[in-house]
Design an enzyme around this catalytic site. Structure first.
Site, mmCIF file in Angstrom:
data_model
loop_
_atom_site.group_PDB
_atom_site.id
_atom_site.type_symbol
_atom_site.label_atom_id
_atom_site.label_comp_id
_atom_site.label_asym_id
_atom_site.label_seq_id
_atom_site.Cartn_x
_atom_site.Cartn_y
_atom_site.Cartn_z
ATOM 1 N N MET A 14 -8.242 8.772 0.373
ATOM 2 C CA MET A 14 -9.033 9.201 1.541
ATOM 3 C C MET A 14 -9.448 10.655 1.376
ATOM 4 O O MET A 14 -8.642 11.485 0.946
ATOM 5 C CB MET A 14 -8.196 9.073 2.811
ATOM 6 C CG MET A 14 -7.654 7.682 3.048
ATOM 7 S SD MET A 14 -6.657 7.656 4.544
ATOM 8 C CE MET A 14 -6.123 5.939 4.536
ATOM 9 N N ASP A 34 -4.486 3.863 -1.597
ATOM 10 C CA ASP A 34 -5.502 4.262 -0.614
ATOM 11 C C ASP A 34 -5.897 5.720 -0.779
ATOM 12 O O ASP A 34 -5.134 6.625 -0.429
ATOM 13 C CB ASP A 34 -4.942 4.062 0.802
ATOM 14 C CG ASP A 34 -4.918 2.596 1.196
ATOM 15 O OD1 ASP A 34 -5.954 1.927 1.049
ATOM 16 O OD2 ASP A 34 -3.859 2.133 1.666
ATOM 17 N N MET A 83 -11.794 -5.063 5.906
ATOM 18 C CA MET A 83 -10.901 -4.164 6.640
ATOM 19 C C MET A 83 -10.543 -4.795 7.985
ATOM 20 O O MET A 83 -11.426 -5.183 8.760
ATOM 21 C CB MET A 83 -11.579 -2.813 6.887
ATOM 22 C CG MET A 83 -11.835 -1.978 5.641
ATOM 23 S SD MET A 83 -10.373 -1.634 4.635
ATOM 24 C CE MET A 83 -9.283 -0.830 5.809
ATOM 25 N N SER A 122 0.848 -1.197 0.000
ATOM 26 C CA SER A 122 0.000 0.000 0.000
ATOM 27 C C SER A 122 0.875 1.235 0.000
ATOM 28 O O SER A 122 1.621 1.492 0.954
ATOM 29 C CB SER A 122 -0.886 0.024 1.249
ATOM 30 O OG SER A 122 -1.376 1.343 1.436
ATOM 31 N N HIS A 143 -8.328 1.789 -3.686
ATOM 32 C CA HIS A 143 -9.257 1.616 -2.562
ATOM 33 C C HIS A 143 -9.821 2.993 -2.215
ATOM 34 O O HIS A 143 -9.132 3.825 -1.625
ATOM 35 C CB HIS A 143 -8.469 1.014 -1.384
ATOM 36 C CG HIS A 143 -9.266 0.831 -0.146
ATOM 37 N ND1 HIS A 143 -8.691 0.526 1.072
ATOM 38 C CD2 HIS A 143 -10.604 0.884 0.092
ATOM 39 C CE1 HIS A 143 -9.625 0.409 1.992
ATOM 40 N NE2 HIS A 143 -10.800 0.632 1.429
ATOM 41 N N MET A 163 -11.695 5.312 -0.112
ATOM 42 C CA MET A 163 -12.309 5.570 1.204
ATOM 43 C C MET A 163 -12.870 6.976 1.145
ATOM 44 O O MET A 163 -12.382 7.906 1.800
ATOM 45 C CB MET A 163 -11.243 5.413 2.299
ATOM 46 C CG MET A 163 -10.885 3.956 2.555
ATOM 47 S SD MET A 163 -9.335 3.768 3.444
ATOM 48 C CE MET A 163 -8.196 3.881 2.061
ATOM 49 N N HIS A 205 -1.568 -1.445 -4.063
ATOM 50 C CA HIS A 205 -2.786 -0.949 -3.418
ATOM 51 C C HIS A 205 -2.660 0.569 -3.210
ATOM 52 O O HIS A 205 -1.674 1.049 -2.668
ATOM 53 C CB HIS A 205 -2.915 -1.679 -2.077
ATOM 54 C CG HIS A 205 -4.184 -1.437 -1.337
ATOM 55 N ND1 HIS A 205 -5.349 -2.144 -1.584
ATOM 56 C CD2 HIS A 205 -4.477 -0.586 -0.327
ATOM 57 C CE1 HIS A 205 -6.297 -1.747 -0.749
ATOM 58 N NE2 HIS A 205 -5.803 -0.793 0.024
ATOM 59 N N ASP A 226 -7.073 -5.950 4.621
ATOM 60 C CA ASP A 226 -6.430 -4.643 4.534
ATOM 61 C C ASP A 226 -6.258 -4.026 5.916
ATOM 62 O O ASP A 226 -7.233 -3.646 6.553
ATOM 63 C CB ASP A 226 -7.272 -3.721 3.640
ATOM 64 C CG ASP A 226 -6.572 -2.410 3.361
ATOM 65 O OD1 ASP A 226 -5.392 -2.262 3.732
ATOM 66 O OD2 ASP A 226 -7.220 -1.528 2.761
HETATM 67 C C1 DX5 Z 1 -6.219 1.870 5.951
HETATM 68 C C2 DX5 Z 1 -5.771 1.561 4.537
HETATM 69 C C3 DX5 Z 1 -4.773 0.454 4.468
HETATM 70 C C4 DX5 Z 1 -3.471 0.832 5.118
HETATM 71 C C5 DX5 Z 1 -2.607 -0.377 5.316
HETATM 72 O O1 DX5 Z 1 -7.152 2.873 5.941
HETATM 73 O O2 DX5 Z 1 -6.882 1.183 3.756
HETATM 74 O O3 DX5 Z 1 -4.552 0.049 3.138
HETATM 75 O O4 DX5 Z 1 -2.747 1.743 4.381
HETATM 76 O O5 DX5 Z 1 -1.502 0.081 5.972
HETATM 77 P P1 DX5 Z 1 -0.827 -0.741 7.144
HETATM 78 O O6 DX5 Z 1 -0.296 -1.980 6.508
HETATM 79 O O7 DX5 Z 1 0.226 0.186 7.638
HETATM 80 O O8 DX5 Z 1 -1.892 -1.051 8.162
HETATM 81 ZN ZN ZN Z 2 -6.574 0.148 1.751
#
Ligand code: DX5
Ligand code: ZN
Length: 239
Positions: free
Chosen positions: A50, A48, A151, A21, A80, A82, A46, A189
């Site tokens: 947000m 992320d 999650m 990620s 992903h 969010m 991956h 995840d």
């Molecule tokens: C959390 C993300 C994950 C996160 C994973 O909100 O969706 O993908 O980045 O990171 P680690 O491996 O540090 O938990």
């Molecule tokens: Zn993620």
């Protein structure tokens, strides 16, 4: 492209797989760090996204996905989202270079429609659920999805501790998948590292997302490879 005329994801890759990620990456060295991940065996990255609304944190948007795509033209980019109202941004993230787009069931009251839009945009589909969300809330979406993201932390931040009850969800989902005759992938995840990757894949998880564990390591290539080996051991010990 319709679901019918595209290759199923399970035929494109060998599983289990490790998905680094980039949330935890050093963005001044993104290309170099991504290349280290691929040298360690990762083909699945991956990303992320947000928005500071669906989750409390703001990360990055389509420009970073475009940069990851330029750095790794052949990688599989797993975006992903969010974010609230993900349906408004599907074209944007597809055009940025995503191969798969995951939306959160909690973020979209029209998730079924949005999954169709993701397919129409030429991407594979994913549906994610938070630790506090029941699997039953996505039961009707399972035939529409290529991937279910369970999650194992509350989304919003990297580096959090793994929530073990996520593995019970994986076990139930593996049973449902078999009973329903479906072939979506199961992704875990959050909070994965060397100490728990084996048990994560032993329960039937296909893809293990790992952020801090990879990008905060001294040697990204060997850490990715080490996680992959743990994932293989877990998968070979499935009951
Ligand atoms: C959390 C993300 C994950 C996160 C994973 O909100 O969706 O993908 O980045 O990171 P680690 O491996 O540090 O938990
Ligand atoms: Zn993620």
């Amino acid at each position: 492209m319709t679901q019918e005329n595209r290759a199923s994801l399970t035929s494109l890759f060998d599983f289990p797989a490790i998905a680094p990620s980039i949330l935890a990456a050093d963005f001044t060295r993104l290309e170099q760090q991504l290349l280290a991940c691929t040298e360690g065996g990762a083909r699945w990255i991956h990303c992320d996204v947000m928005d500071g609304h669906f989750v409390p944190n703001i990360s990055f948007g389509p420009l970073i996905i475009e940069a990851a795509r330029r750095a790794l033209p052949d990688a599989f980019l797993d975006t992903h989202l969010m974010i609230s109202r993900p349906g408004d941004y599907i074209e944007t993230f597809a055009k940025a270079g995503s191969n798969l787009i995951t939306i959160h069931a909690e973020a979209d009251i029209h998730a079924h429609r949005t999954l169709s839009a993701i397919r129409k945009a030429g991407c594979y589909t994913g549906i994610a659920i938070n630790p506090g969300t029941s699997l039953s809330s996505i039961e009707e979406l399972l035939p529409e999805t290529d991937l279910v993201c369970i999650m194992s932390v509350n989304p919003g931040f990297g580096g959090q501790s793994f929530i073990p009850s996520a593995l019970q969800k994986v076990e139930r989902l593996v049973t449902w998948r078999r009973e329903m005759g479906l072939n979506f992938l199961i992704e875990i995840d959050g909070g994965a590292g060397l100490s728990n990757t084996e048990s994560i894949t032993q329960t039937g998880t296909d893809i293990v997302v790992a952020g801090s564990s990879i990008f905060k390591a001294d040697d990204i290539r060997s850490q990715t490879d080490a996680l992959f080996r743990k994932a293989l051991v877990g998968a070979s010990n499935r009951g």
